[in-house]
Design an enzyme around this catalytic site. Structure first.
Site, PDB file in Angstrom:
ATOM      1  N   ASP A  89       1.826  -0.966 -15.866  1.00  0.00           N
ATOM      2  CA  ASP A  89       1.077  -0.006 -15.047  1.00  0.00           C
ATOM      3  C   ASP A  89       0.872   1.247 -15.893  1.00  0.00           C
ATOM      4  O   ASP A  89       1.831   1.940 -16.230  1.00  0.00           O
ATOM      5  CB  ASP A  89       1.911   0.333 -13.798  1.00  0.00           C
ATOM      6  CG  ASP A  89       1.047   0.799 -12.636  1.00  0.00           C
ATOM      7  OD1 ASP A  89       1.361   0.440 -11.488  1.00  0.00           O
ATOM      8  OD2 ASP A  89       0.046   1.510 -12.884  1.00  0.00           O
ATOM      9  N   ASP A 190      -3.808   3.129 -13.181  1.00  0.00           N
ATOM     10  CA  ASP A 190      -3.591   3.871 -11.935  1.00  0.00           C
ATOM     11  C   ASP A 190      -4.705   4.901 -11.710  1.00  0.00           C
ATOM     12  O   ASP A 190      -4.986   5.731 -12.591  1.00  0.00           O
ATOM     13  CB  ASP A 190      -2.235   4.595 -12.078  1.00  0.00           C
ATOM     14  CG  ASP A 190      -1.806   5.307 -10.810  1.00  0.00           C
ATOM     15  OD1 ASP A 190      -1.560   4.607  -9.809  1.00  0.00           O
ATOM     16  OD2 ASP A 190      -1.726   6.540 -10.826  1.00  0.00           O
ATOM     17  N   GLU A 245      -7.399   0.551 -10.808  1.00  0.00           N
ATOM     18  CA  GLU A 245      -7.313   0.973  -9.408  1.00  0.00           C
ATOM     19  C   GLU A 245      -8.378   2.039  -9.236  1.00  0.00           C
ATOM     20  O   GLU A 245      -8.277   3.125  -9.815  1.00  0.00           O
ATOM     21  CB  GLU A 245      -5.943   1.542  -9.058  1.00  0.00           C
ATOM     22  CG  GLU A 245      -5.850   1.939  -7.591  1.00  0.00           C
ATOM     23  CD  GLU A 245      -4.687   2.869  -7.274  1.00  0.00           C
ATOM     24  OE1 GLU A 245      -4.279   3.641  -8.152  1.00  0.00           O
ATOM     25  OE2 GLU A 245      -4.183   2.826  -6.137  1.00  0.00           O
ATOM     26  N   HIS A 307       2.195  -1.623  -3.009  1.00  0.00           N
ATOM     27  CA  HIS A 307       3.336  -0.735  -2.800  1.00  0.00           C
ATOM     28  C   HIS A 307       2.939   0.580  -2.117  1.00  0.00           C
ATOM     29  O   HIS A 307       3.782   1.463  -1.933  1.00  0.00           O
ATOM     30  CB  HIS A 307       3.992  -0.432  -4.149  1.00  0.00           C
ATOM     31  CG  HIS A 307       3.071   0.309  -5.050  1.00  0.00           C
ATOM     32  ND1 HIS A 307       1.883  -0.223  -5.531  1.00  0.00           N
ATOM     33  CD2 HIS A 307       3.115   1.568  -5.540  1.00  0.00           C
ATOM     34  CE1 HIS A 307       1.257   0.662  -6.262  1.00  0.00           C
ATOM     35  NE2 HIS A 307       1.973   1.760  -6.288  1.00  0.00           N
ATOM     36  N   ASP A 308       1.629   0.697  -1.794  1.00  0.00           N
ATOM     37  CA  ASP A 308       1.144   1.941  -1.171  1.00  0.00           C
ATOM     38  C   ASP A 308       0.766   1.766   0.288  1.00  0.00           C
ATOM     39  O   ASP A 308       0.350   2.745   0.925  1.00  0.00           O
ATOM     40  CB  ASP A 308      -0.132   2.421  -1.902  1.00  0.00           C
ATOM     41  CG  ASP A 308       0.155   2.947  -3.288  1.00  0.00           C
ATOM     42  OD1 ASP A 308      -0.748   2.851  -4.137  1.00  0.00           O
ATOM     43  OD2 ASP A 308       1.282   3.430  -3.517  1.00  0.00           O
TER      44      ASP A 308
HETATM   45  O1  TEU Z   1      -2.179   5.342  -5.736  1.00  0.00           O
HETATM   46  C1  TEU Z   1      -3.344   6.106  -5.484  1.00  0.00           C
HETATM   47  C2  TEU Z   1      -3.590   6.099  -4.023  1.00  0.00           C
HETATM   48  O2  TEU Z   1      -4.681   5.909  -3.544  1.00  0.00           O
HETATM   49  C3  TEU Z   1      -2.408   6.220  -3.167  1.00  0.00           C
HETATM   50  O3  TEU Z   1      -1.525   7.140  -3.808  1.00  0.00           O
HETATM   51  C4  TEU Z   1      -2.739   6.838  -1.825  1.00  0.00           C
HETATM   52  O4  TEU Z   1      -3.477   8.007  -2.035  1.00  0.00           O
HETATM   53  C5  TEU Z   1      -1.402   7.124  -1.207  1.00  0.00           C
HETATM   54  O5  TEU Z   1      -0.726   5.901  -1.194  1.00  0.00           O
HETATM   55  C6  TEU Z   1      -1.574   7.707   0.174  1.00  0.00           C
HETATM   56  O6  TEU Z   1      -0.254   7.829   0.721  1.00  0.00           O
HETATM   57  C7  TEU Z   1      -1.701   5.307  -7.073  1.00  0.00           C
HETATM   58  C8  TEU Z   1      -0.375   4.572  -7.044  1.00  0.00           C
HETATM   59  O7  TEU Z   1      -0.589   3.234  -6.590  1.00  0.00           O
HETATM   60  C9  TEU Z   1       0.547   5.341  -6.113  1.00  0.00           C
HETATM   61  O8  TEU Z   1       1.783   4.637  -5.938  1.00  0.00           O
HETATM   62  C10 TEU Z   1       0.804   6.695  -6.717  1.00  0.00           C
HETATM   63  O9  TEU Z   1       1.578   7.459  -5.804  1.00  0.00           O
HETATM   64  C11 TEU Z   1      -0.518   7.431  -7.004  1.00  0.00           C
HETATM   65  O10 TEU Z   1      -1.518   6.622  -7.588  1.00  0.00           O
HETATM   66  C12 TEU Z   1      -0.275   8.576  -7.983  1.00  0.00           C
HETATM   67  O11 TEU Z   1       0.021   8.020  -9.245  1.00  0.00           O
END
Ligand code: TEU
Length: 500
Positions: A89, A190, A245, A307-308
């Site tokens: 990642d 990311d 992403e 994971h989000d």
């Molecule tokens: O996620 C970007 C994103 O869209 C999410 O952070 C979303 O905005 C968030 O889950 C709302 O609660 C990426 C990663 O997947 C995430 O784990 C990180 O926190 C984020 O970027 C920052 O690096």
């Protein structure tokens, strides 16, 4: 198919209650048995863990909580020996505020890396513009030492890198080379769309002033940067890949991030992850995606969980039958499906008590530890950093592996069917007429043909069929190998192969 591992929740082998690299290595047998082609590891780099690894303080070191570089090399060697590809990642938009680049940048207005980040004077006694951060609040933090604000689209502990600065480009290309030299097969990038920014950092339009930029920021300066990044990958032997992403809301906005085959190899399409449990909506979004991704370079990516986001079985009301229908669709669409570790077990989000919550984005529930057996520790050496998901004790990898009718075996059968059918892994996609509440489509590649019929409704349905089809895989057990008579069970799906 690629399988996302959130390492701290996968398997703990050293007793600290946090999953580690040795745990991933121990899990390779599960992945091989399941039929995984490659893994994406969420960040394992050195990090203060303000955002659990997405705040990187050293891109070329493994955080001790996960292990070390030698352990990573062992994992990479074992994964490759098992025929698995490994994607790391890569977090290009921001670093930790404790990264040496930022520590130097904030030390003085004349620091060599000052312009590697976004430092601006305030406006009218406040921040330089109206941008909002993804975890709430404004996207700027005042730094008294040098009397300026710095930009962070996420936490204050995650200052944004200024990719307009050649030093940033060179340094971050160097990070890619460090891991490509080690033999990694590619990267998940990311929020990669955010690296392109208008240097004047203009206010958000009033209508968007209260939203964070993650889902709306789409600046053309990202594309030359992505071409430069792709050139680094293409300079290596073996097809090294990057899946981006890009959180933009519709597939038509994703298409430009493939470039002319010279930007990202793949771009996550979250349209089904964001969809409600409705066959018509799924059909519309798949048709929209197929219409937007017409270029031969624009290879689709489908995903239901990560994971989000709350796990999809939780989103579908906790119903395993719905999760089975969803898996049948996910694993038979055109493109590359991504699984999120634990979805093959039909896991639900954990119910995390307020006192145990640790994530700034409220995402702990979908990050609960993976249970491997029904023993007291469920395979973990220590007490996990988050509570176990519900049903632990009867829903774990060992228990489901022993049950041919489990959702785990369904995932394995679907992956095997996908692998043996050129129509499924490389063929065309065409929507079929179907009764209300049913999503149906054909996949074709030369002589090889498959059909998928998925009933999102709870009532059985009789579907039109030209006959001559066998049930190759059924989302509910006991249907395999039977001639298909057009009947679909309530909340059931079938993958059909020609009978002849
Ligand atoms: O996620 C970007 C994103 O869209 C999410 O952070 C979303 O905005 C968030 O889950 C709302 O609660 C990426 C990663 O997947 C995430 O784990 C990180 O926190 C984020 O970027 C920052 O690096």
């Amino acid at each position: 198919m690629l399988y996302q591992i959130y390492p701290r929740s996968f398997l703990d082998t050293d007793g600290d209650g946090v999953g580690d690299i040795e745990g991933v290595r121990a899990g390779l047998d599960h992945l091989r048995w399941l039929g995984v082609d490659g893994v994406w590891l969420s960040p394992i780099y050195r990090s203060p863990m303000a955002d659990f690894g997405y705040d990187v303080s050293d891109h070329c070191a493994i955080d001790p909580v996960f292990g070390d570089l030698e352990g990573f090399d062992r994992l990479l060697g074992d994964a490759h020996a098992s025929g698995l590809r490994v994607l790391l990642d890569w977090v290009p938009n921001h670093t930790s505020d404790r990264h040496r680049w930022f520590v130097e940048s904030r030390s003085s207005r004349d620091a060599a890396t000052r312009e590697w980040y976004f430092w601006r004077d305030g406006r009218d006694g406040g921040p330089p513009n109206n941008w909002r951060a993804a975890f709430g609040g404004r996207a700027w933090t005042w730094d008294g030492a040098t009397g300026q604000w710095y930009l962070h689209l996420f936490l204050p502990e995650q200052p944004d890198l200024n990719w307009a600065h050649p030093g940033v480009v060179e340094a971050m290309h160097g990070v890619l080379r460090f891991w490509l030299d080690r033999g990694v097969d590619g990267f998940r990038a990311d929020v990669v769309h955010l690296i392109g920014k208008d240097p004047t950092l203009p206010d958000q339009p009033r209508a968007l002033a209260e939203t964070d930029l993650v889902g709306v920021h789409d600046h053309p300066s990202a594309h030359p940067l992505l071409r430069g990044i792709r050139a680094v990958l293409d300079s290596y032997q073996g097809d090294r890949v990057m899946v981006g992403e890009v959180n933009l809301g519709t597939p038509v906005l994703l298409a430009p991030y493939y470039g002319a085959g010279d930007e990202l190899h793949m771009v996550f399409n979250f349209s089904l992850l964001w969809a409600s449990w409705d066959a018509g909506q799924w059909a519309e979004r798949i048709v929209e995606s197929e219409a937007a991704l017409t270029s031969p370079d624009a290879w689709p990516v489908w995903v239901l969980s990560n994971h989000d986001t709350p796990r999809h079985r939780t989103r579908y009301g906790g119903r395993e039958d719905r999760a089975r229908v969803a898996a049948t669709v996910l694993l038979t669409l055109r493109g590359t499906p991504f699984l999120y570790a634990g979805e093959e077990l039909g896991l639900l989000d954990a119910d995390v008590p307020e006192a145990a919550r640790v994530d700034p984005g409220g995402r702990d529930g979908c990050r609960a530890p993976i249970p491997w057996d029904d023993g007291p520790g469920h395979g973990w050496a220590g007490v996990p950093w988050l509570p176990w998901p519900p049903e632990v004790g009867e829903r774990d990898a060992a228990t489901l592996r022993a049950d041919e009718g489990s959702i785990l075996h369904l995932y394995r059968r679907l992956l095997a069917a996908r692998r043996r059918s050129e129509a499924l892994h490389a063929g065309t996609w065409r929507l079929l007429d179907a009764p209300p509440g049913v999503l149906a489509y054909a996949r074709e590649a030369g002589e090889d043909r498959r059909q998928v019929w998925a009933n999102f409704g709870d009532e059985p349905v009789v579907c039109p069929t030209d006959g001559g089809w066998l049930v190759e895989v059924g989302s509910l057990d006991g249907e395999r190998g039977l001639a298909w008579d057009g009947r679909l069970r309530g909340t059931g799906a079938v993958v059909l192969a020609p009978a002849g």
